[in-house]
Design an enzyme around this catalytic site. Structure first.
Site, mmCIF file in Angstrom:
data_model
loop_
_atom_site.group_PDB
_atom_site.id
_atom_site.type_symbol
_atom_site.label_atom_id
_atom_site.label_comp_id
_atom_site.label_asym_id
_atom_site.label_seq_id
_atom_site.Cartn_x
_atom_site.Cartn_y
_atom_site.Cartn_z
ATOM 1 N N ASP A 1 23.725 -31.903 -15.781
ATOM 2 C CA ASP A 1 22.506 -32.787 -16.695
ATOM 3 C C ASP A 1 21.984 -31.626 -17.154
ATOM 4 O OD1 ASP A 1 20.218 -33.831 -16.817
ATOM 5 O OD2 ASP A 1 18.956 -33.425 -14.536
ATOM 6 N N TYR B 1 34.965 -29.224 -21.480
ATOM 7 C CA TYR B 1 35.581 -30.175 -21.094
ATOM 8 C C TYR B 1 36.566 -31.178 -21.426
ATOM 9 C CZ TYR B 1 30.678 -32.272 -22.102
ATOM 10 O OH TYR B 1 29.324 -33.033 -22.533
ATOM 11 N N LYS C 1 28.808 -35.073 -14.028
ATOM 12 C CA LYS C 1 27.988 -35.649 -15.091
ATOM 13 C C LYS C 1 26.758 -34.938 -15.253
ATOM 14 C CE LYS C 1 25.289 -38.993 -17.415
ATOM 15 N NZ LYS C 1 24.524 -38.049 -17.145
ATOM 16 N N CYS D 1 -7.607 -11.223 -5.617
ATOM 17 C CA CYS D 1 -7.114 -10.440 -6.411
ATOM 18 C C CYS D 1 -8.759 -9.075 -7.000
ATOM 19 C CB CYS D 1 -5.903 -10.684 -7.519
ATOM 20 S SG CYS D 1 -5.951 -8.806 -8.852
ATOM 21 N N CYS E 1 -1.969 -7.805 -4.498
ATOM 22 C CA CYS E 1 -1.957 -8.347 -5.128
ATOM 23 C C CYS E 1 -0.212 -8.479 -5.835
ATOM 24 C CB CYS E 1 -2.203 -7.505 -6.692
ATOM 25 S SG CYS E 1 -1.948 -9.064 -8.025
ATOM 26 N N LYS F 1 25.937 -43.409 -11.515
ATOM 27 C CA LYS F 1 24.925 -42.438 -11.528
ATOM 28 C C LYS F 1 24.831 -42.238 -10.462
ATOM 29 C CE LYS F 1 21.838 -40.863 -14.856
ATOM 30 N NZ LYS F 1 20.960 -40.834 -15.855
ATOM 31 N N CYS G 1 -0.614 -6.604 -9.823
ATOM 32 C CA CYS G 1 -0.840 -5.266 -10.203
ATOM 33 C C CYS G 1 -1.336 -3.937 -8.868
ATOM 34 C CB CYS G 1 -2.522 -5.294 -10.607
ATOM 35 S SG CYS G 1 -3.630 -5.921 -9.849
ATOM 36 N N CYS H 1 -5.707 -6.421 -14.409
ATOM 37 C CA CYS H 1 -4.474 -7.214 -13.464
ATOM 38 C C CYS H 1 -4.301 -7.997 -14.611
ATOM 39 C CB CYS H 1 -5.230 -8.511 -11.921
ATOM 40 S SG CYS H 1 -3.893 -9.060 -11.963
ATOM 41 N N GLU I 1 34.985 -36.405 -13.320
ATOM 42 C CA GLU I 1 34.520 -35.074 -13.544
ATOM 43 C C GLU I 1 32.635 -35.358 -13.415
ATOM 44 O OE1 GLU I 1 36.069 -34.362 -17.692
ATOM 45 O OE2 GLU I 1 34.176 -34.448 -18.436
#
Length: 720
Positions: free
Chosen positions: A142, A249, A140, A470, A454, A363, A457, A476, A138
């Site tokens: 992460d 699992y 692995k 900006c 921006c 792996k 804003c 903002c 199956e």
């Protein structure tokens, strides 16, 4: 096996979601409709997550969910296992430790096929009976491993793997994950303990990171960090807003008798029960492959990419096939797990103190340097500068997983010719800062262009050389959030509790509207009403803010965020001018007289303090009672040379005074704990984050009396 839909339920097939106002229903009608909605939603969850074959649209599902939420709220109909509980429960002060029912051990691993074959040889040698050995293979994942307990078919508790025997109680957070059912289906045992992997799907991860960057927050480094950070939130409603998923699992343990979850104690790694090898004494579950077939019948989502093979070469072939499609998957995997299929053989193989002897991880090699740009988002800093950030499919660069890289500015983007979807090479400047060095494979026309307004804003964007800014200033929200966060950071006034998330909340909820000066007008009562806050945390932040009313001038100047001026240069300015008013009256020539200040930096300093808005912020801070203290002429010595101190909590002197004292005698004073810290000095009501960091790093935690004794032993008087 697809289960038949609930009979006579109007919300299963082509539901009519044009609901009449809930207020027009009788209590009995509301109760009946709510029961039908719960049943239908559970069925739709099963079809979506387990069968991968939904029968209604996402919009229709949302309408059903919203209707149930309305009924449960208005008629007080919420049940313990209602789907609505996925929206989050009450915040908690801390995650509690819980003992796991079954030790969750780790798995030996390698990226070399020959070592996988050696594992197979070891298995056969230890079994020593000539029996065939087949393997279940199956992905692995992460993600974050969890243990979940169901009692009488109802979801009761979830805990992280922790140290393998004790984990964090994350029951309310896991409850919010849609693919974790609140109630099992079919013929389930009275008590069932299962193992799963919580993860954040890649597409959702990139979308969530884009939102964080656009809101002025730092993106998560990778999906695993995102899942782990989300699962450990103290406020389940925050977890509910983030896109987590879960694959199951392993059946860890089962019982034929119902028992309260508090009475389901650890079985122990040496238990004779099948739990100790990842199975349960249930009819028909003699192998791990049986478990994979059974879990979906209980409504638990399993990953479709698993295979039963009859020898180790088949397992190696499966891993290689999985590596070929790795980039097409919507979840992170870093290899294949292979398990001896027969549970009786697993029992005989047993475990070490840390590993299963019947499982191994083959792996994948780490992704190296080349990756795809999933998105480009624009981050607005506290000075208003627009920075384009490339969100990457996570890639290993020099042993570090990288999921974002700055593209610097529009000129850099044009020179690279880079856009979303391109495959690029990523490097780390000085082996630290990731950047895109070249386009390896262009999958776009042209290149990404920064917006004219921006993204936060909507204000106009103006160019200053190769940079874009900006024009919204502190109106903002992104600039204001960054300004508040910096003010309370280690480089500012070191206000515990005022990090990125808190700064964002204060601005979003309108408690800070104009500038950092608003911090000093916030009431603890207003803070306590925010999501994830309580009276204790609100009171503590108020105390931390009050503490900063007499900062050292150097720390104050650094906290203001003068362009190009960090903590060291801010201290140089403080030493050179002695007081804030003298600095405010200085011209560019005066600044250039300070060692290390050239014409560019000097002009930035003068421009900052001549700015009318910045002057007003300083005036408001002073009106709020903030008065920076000039540097004192402390005797300089080396009695504490080589030591590094971090301070937390309330001391009999201000934290700035304590830091200045140890620095005057040759020590370092930093704002955060690391492996280089020698002592964490904890006053009254210390911050939990620094204490936890100190415990994790093995840093001694001393109180103020012990600190005074330590200094006295070295000839330094305390208090100063």
């Amino acid at each position: 096996m697809t289960e038949e839909p609930p009979a006579d339920n109007p919300y299963v097939r082509e539901p009519d979601t044009d609901f009449a106002p809930a207020g027009g229903l009788s209590a009995a009608d509301a109760r009946e409709q709510a029961a039908q909605l719960r049943e239908a939603i559970r069925y739709h969850d099963y079809r979506y997550y387990v069968e991968n074959d939904p029968v209604i649209s996402d919009r229709a599902y949302d309408d059903l969910f919203e209707r149930l939420q309305t009924l449960e709220t208005e008629f007080d109909l919420e049940t313990e296992d209602s789907p609505i509980r996925r929206v989050g429960g009450e915040p908690v002060e801390d995650l509690e430790d819980v003992e796991l029912v079954v030790p969750l051990l780790s798995i030996d691993s390698s990226g070399e096929a020959d070592e996988v074959r050696e594992f197979d040889e070891r298995v056969r040698r230890e079994l020593d009976d000539g029996a065939d050995v087949d393997y279940v293979c199956e992905p692995k994942f992460d993600g974050l491993s969890i243990e979940i307990i169901y009692v009488d078919g109802r979801y009761e508790r979830a805990a992280t793997r922790g140290d393998g025997e004790v984990g964090d109680d994350v029951t309310e957070n896991v409850r919010t994950i849609p693919s974790v059912p609140q109630r099992l289906r079919g013929d389930y045992p009275p008590v069932l303990v299962v193992r799963g992997e919580v993860h954040m799907p890649l597409a959702a991860f990139q979308e969530h990171n884009a939102e964080r960057v656009e809101q002025g927050q730092d993106p998560f480094a990778n999906p695993r960090n995102a899942a782990a950070g989300t699962l450990r939130q103290l406020d389940p409603s925050v977890t509910a807003e983030r896109p987590l998923d879960c694959f199951f699992y392993d059946v860890l343990w089962a019982s034929d008798e119902v028992a309260p979850v508090e009475e389901i104690g650890p079985t122990g790694a040496d238990s004779e029960d099948a739990a100790s090898v990842g199975g349960a004494e249930l009819d028909g579950l003699d192998t791990h492959w049986d478990e994979h077939q059974q879990l979906p019948d209980w409504g638990l989502q399993v990953n479709e990419r698993h295979r039963l093979v009859d020898d180790i070469e088949g397992a190696i072939a499966f891993r290689n096939e999985l590596q070929e499609v790795r980039e097409d998957l919507d979840y992170e995997i870093d290899g294949t797990v292979l398990k001896v299929n027969d549970r009786e053989q697993c029992r005989r193989l047993g475990t070490t103190s840390r590993h299963y002897r019947w499982a191994y991880a083959y792996k994948f090699p780490a992704r190296k340097e080349e990756t795809r740009i999933a998105d480009i988002v624009v981050q607005v800093g506290r000075t208003g500068r627009l920075t384009p950030v490339a969100l990457l499919d996570p890639v290993d660069v020099g042993g570090v997983t990288v999921s974002r890289a700055s593209l610097h500015n529009q000129s850099e983007i044009a020179a690279l010719g880079v856009d979303v979807g391109d495959v690029v090479r990523v490097e780390r400047a000085g082996d630290v800062i990731p950047y895109v060095s070249e386009v390896v494979e262009s999958n776009s026309e042209g290149y990404f262009e920064l917006p004219d307004s921006c993204p936060v804003c909507g204000s106009d964007v103006e160019a200053d050389g190769p940079l874009q800014f900006c024009t919204g200033g502190l109106s903002c929200p992104a600039q204001l959030k960054r300004s508040v966060e910096h003010y309370g950071s280690d480089s500012g006034l070191d206000i515990e509790g005022l990090g990125e998330e808190a700064a964002g909340q204060l601005v979003d909820k309108g408690l800070i509207e104009g500038s950092v000066a608003d911090l000093y007008e916030i009431d603890a009562e207003d803070l306590a009403e925010l999501e994830g806050w309580g009276e204790k945390s609100a009171r503590k932040l108020r105390e931390e803010i009050e503490r900063t009313k007499s900062p050292s001038l150097g720390a104050f100047l650094s906290a203001l965020g003068v362009p190009e001026v960090g903590p060291t240069m801010a201290q140089d300015l403080a030493t050179a001018f002695g007081g804030l008013d003298s600095l405010l009256a200085a011209d560019e020539a005066d600044i250039r007289d300070v060692e290390g200040f050239g014409p560019t930096v000097a002009s930035h300093v003068v421009e900052f303090f001549d700015n009318e808005r910045n002057r007003r912020v300083i005036e408001r801070l002073r009106e709020a009672g903030v008065e920076p203290e000039p540097p004192e002429s402390l005797q300089v010595g080396d009695e504490l040379a080589g030591l590094t101190f971090v301070f937390t909590g309330t001391l009999s002197v201000t934290r700035d005074e304590a830091e200045e004292l140890v620095e005057a005698h040759g020590a370092n004073a930093t704002g955060s704990v690391s492996g280089n810290t020698d002592y964490l000095v904890a006053g009254e009501d210390p911050g939990q984050t620094k204490r936890s960091d100190a415990e994790a790093e093995g840093v001694p935690i001393i109180d103020e009396a012990e600190f005074a004794s330590l200094l006295a032993e070295r000839g330094v008087a305390y208090p100063p």
